[in-house]
Scaffold this active site. Sequence first.
Site, PDB file in Angstrom:
ATOM      1  N   ARG A 220       0.828  -1.211   0.000  1.00 41.07           N
ATOM      2  CA  ARG A 220       0.000   0.000   0.000  1.00 41.07           C
ATOM      3  C   ARG A 220       0.864   1.264   0.000  1.00 41.07           C
ATOM      4  NH1 ARG A 220      -5.195  -0.023   0.795  1.00 41.07           N
ATOM      5  NH2 ARG A 220      -4.841   1.836  -0.449  1.00 41.07           N
ATOM      6  N   HIS A 221       2.139   1.081   0.331  1.00 41.36           N
ATOM      7  CA  HIS A 221       3.058   2.232   0.364  1.00 41.36           C
ATOM      8  C   HIS A 221       3.680   2.374  -1.019  1.00 41.36           C
ATOM      9  CE1 HIS A 221       2.565   2.789   4.695  1.00 41.36           C
ATOM     10  NE2 HIS A 221       2.262   1.507   4.632  1.00 41.36           N
TER      11      HIS A 221
ATOM     12  N   GLY B  97       5.315 -16.884  -8.800  1.00 37.33           N
ATOM     13  CA  GLY B  97       4.835 -18.260  -8.916  1.00 37.33           C
ATOM     14  C   GLY B  97       4.528 -18.649 -10.350  1.00 37.33           C
ATOM     15  N   ARG B  98       4.762 -17.716 -11.303  1.00 40.29           N
ATOM     16  CA  ARG B  98       4.618 -18.073 -12.724  1.00 40.29           C
ATOM     17  C   ARG B  98       5.916 -18.675 -13.255  1.00 40.29           C
ATOM     18  NH1 ARG B  98       3.072 -13.425 -16.364  1.00 40.29           N
ATOM     19  NH2 ARG B  98       2.308 -15.067 -17.749  1.00 40.29           N
TER      20      ARG B  98
ATOM     21  N   ARG C 201      -0.845 -21.629  -8.703  1.00 39.94           N
ATOM     22  CA  ARG C 201      -0.482 -20.747  -7.569  1.00 39.94           C
ATOM     23  C   ARG C 201      -1.680 -19.991  -6.995  1.00 39.94           C
ATOM     24  NH1 ARG C 201       1.802 -15.094  -9.978  1.00 39.94           N
ATOM     25  NH2 ARG C 201       0.201 -14.856 -11.547  1.00 39.94           N
TER      26      ARG C 201
ATOM     27  N   HIS D 249       7.963   7.719   6.853  1.00 43.71           N
ATOM     28  CA  HIS D 249       6.495   7.769   6.748  1.00 43.71           C
ATOM     29  C   HIS D 249       5.912   6.357   6.947  1.00 43.71           C
ATOM     30  CE1 HIS D 249       2.561   9.127   5.579  1.00 43.71           C
ATOM     31  NE2 HIS D 249       2.503   8.244   4.605  1.00 43.71           N
TER      32      HIS D 249
ATOM     33  N   ARG E  91       3.256   2.252  10.336  1.00 42.82           N
ATOM     34  CA  ARG E  91       3.256   0.808  10.610  1.00 42.82           C
ATOM     35  C   ARG E  91       3.867   0.415  11.942  1.00 42.82           C
ATOM     36  NH1 ARG E  91      -0.756  -1.087   7.411  1.00 42.82           N
ATOM     37  NH2 ARG E  91      -0.569  -0.206   5.330  1.00 42.82           N
TER      38      ARG E  91
END
Length: 249
Positions: free
Chosen positions: A62-63, A73-74, A140, A162, A167
């Site tokens: 989100r940052h 996982g591909r 996956r 920040h 957090r």
Amino acid sequence: MGDDLDIVRAARVSTGKGSKGLAADKKLLHYLYKNHHMSPFEMVEIKFHIRVPLFVERQIDRHRTFSTNRESGRYKYLAHDVYFPPVLRGEGTINRQGSGDPLSNEASEDIRGTWRRLVTDVKDAYWFFQHRGLSREQARVITPLAQMSESYWKGNLRNLFHFLELRLHESAQEEIRDFAQAVADIIKALVPLSYECFVKYTLDADVVDAEEKEFLLGMLDYYHKSVEGEVAFPLMNRVRNRWKTKGDN
Ligand SMILES: Cc1cc2nc3c(=O)[nH]c(=O)nc-3n(C[C@H](O)[C@H](O)[C@H](O)COP(=O)(O)OP(=O)(O)OC[C@H]3O[C@@H](n4cnc5c(N)ncnc54)[C@H](O)[C@@H]3O)c2cc1C
């Protein structure tokens, strides 16, 4: 990349003075941070090699100012590596989206049993799907949010502070708080003077809204009149004078 001195050098670029010794450099860093002159702090960049569960990774993502490269996982089969919380917590009562006290041993054991069974089922299904020829990119999709994920994660000090402000806060989920604390410990070791500013002006500080400020200013005025404030409480006077002259410090 960079340290406390790179911030000082950037701030003094016009005068070409660079470092003026520890005491003056420290004073400058405090002045910059306290007065929100944050661009010099962008001169320090730190890259982390991280391994966190997907649910923490989603919160980190989100940052938006960070650069990330992540295992996919591909390209490869994901290792069966899932997170088990060491302590299972009940619903929180103070913060509506957070958790509270640890669950009883009995409830914890019940949940752990189901948790392990589900995770093992997913692991078995993941291998079975591959055995039956399903592509990695589709197999996956069934991995749980507890799956561990590895990334390189890079950001500048301004945005890292920040990130830590949000957090390390008690309203953040405990698991990302643990991650943030590990990040904070590294930053503190790399840029101790800047970290000191972060603690003083952000982590241990607080925002006062207009109403609260008016109330506090009233109290300061009262004490100022009732005691020899100038002499007895120099800190009180500093705050009072600053607020009276609105942000001029
Ligand atoms: C306790 C907690 C609970 C949360 N709960 C939820 C939730 O329930 N749902 C949810 O969706 N999110 C939630 N979030 C995420 C939150 O809304 C923010 O997205 C996240 O914390 C990143 O903050 P930020 O945007 O300030 O920082 P960053 O994305 O790191 O950006 C840093 C700064 O850059 C600037 N910036 C970056 N991008 C832009 C832009 N596009 N436009 C303008 N300025 C920009 C802003 O000044 C911003 O503060 C939660 C976060 C916390 C800490």
